[in-house]
Design a protein around this motif. Structure first.
Motif, PDB file in Angstrom:
ATOM      1  N   LEU A   1      36.699  26.869  42.381  1.00 52.41           N
ATOM      2  CA  LEU A   1      37.328  27.887  42.096  1.00 52.41           C
ATOM      3  C   LEU A   1      37.564  28.711  42.123  1.00 52.41           C
ATOM      4  CD1 LEU A   1      38.140  25.655  38.639  1.00 52.41           C
ATOM      5  CD2 LEU A   1      39.421  25.172  40.907  1.00 52.41           C
ATOM      6  N   THR A   2      38.721  30.066  42.709  1.00 46.19           N
ATOM      7  CA  THR A   2      38.605  31.271  42.508  1.00 46.19           C
ATOM      8  C   THR A   2      38.521  31.733  41.059  1.00 46.19           C
ATOM      9  OG1 THR A   2      40.910  31.038  42.107  1.00 46.19           O
ATOM     10  CG2 THR A   2      39.927  30.819  44.907  1.00 46.19           C
ATOM     11  N   GLU A   3      38.322  32.780  40.679  1.00 45.98           N
ATOM     12  CA  GLU A   3      37.830  33.759  40.552  1.00 45.98           C
ATOM     13  C   GLU A   3      39.219  33.576  39.518  1.00 45.98           C
ATOM     14  OE1 GLU A   3      37.620  38.548  38.857  1.00 45.98           O
ATOM     15  OE2 GLU A   3      36.586  38.101  40.658  1.00 45.98           O
ATOM     16  N   ARG A   4      40.502  34.026  40.084  1.00 43.02           N
ATOM     17  CA  ARG A   4      41.626  33.797  38.829  1.00 43.02           C
ATOM     18  C   ARG A   4      41.916  32.424  38.512  1.00 43.02           C
ATOM     19  NH1 ARG A   4      47.915  35.518  42.173  1.00 43.02           N
ATOM     20  NH2 ARG A   4      48.335  35.889  39.667  1.00 43.02           N
ATOM     21  N   GLN A   5      41.726  31.453  39.752  1.00 42.42           N
ATOM     22  CA  GLN A   5      41.842  30.001  39.076  1.00 42.42           C
ATOM     23  C   GLN A   5      41.047  30.068  37.775  1.00 42.42           C
ATOM     24  OE1 GLN A   5      41.314  28.200  42.618  1.00 42.42           O
ATOM     25  NE2 GLN A   5      43.272  27.326  42.707  1.00 42.42           N
TER      26      GLN A   5
END
Length: 62
Positions: free
Chosen positions: A45-49
């Motif tokens: 997962l991305t940091e934003r996710q």
């Protein structure tokens, strides 16, 4: 503050699918996380996710 693993947070939110507690967007987001978890890609997962997951989990389980 209690910390949960990403997988545990996803599993708890998956339990809310099909309820009126999640918005349409939240439902789609949780379904996408559910697919990633099933495919073993939850650690990608991305940091934003991750931030969105944390916020959503806190909203419903704080």
């Amino acid at each position: 503050m209690r910390h949960f693993s990403t997988a545990v947070m996803v599993e708890k939110l998956v339990g809310m699918l099909g309820t009126d507690d999640l918005s349409e967007w939240e439902t789609g987001f949780v379904q996408s996380l559910q697919r990633r978890l099933a495919e073993g890609q939850i650690t990608a997962l991305t940091e934003r996710q991750v931030e969105t997951l944390d916020r959503l989990h806190s909203k419903h389980f704080a």
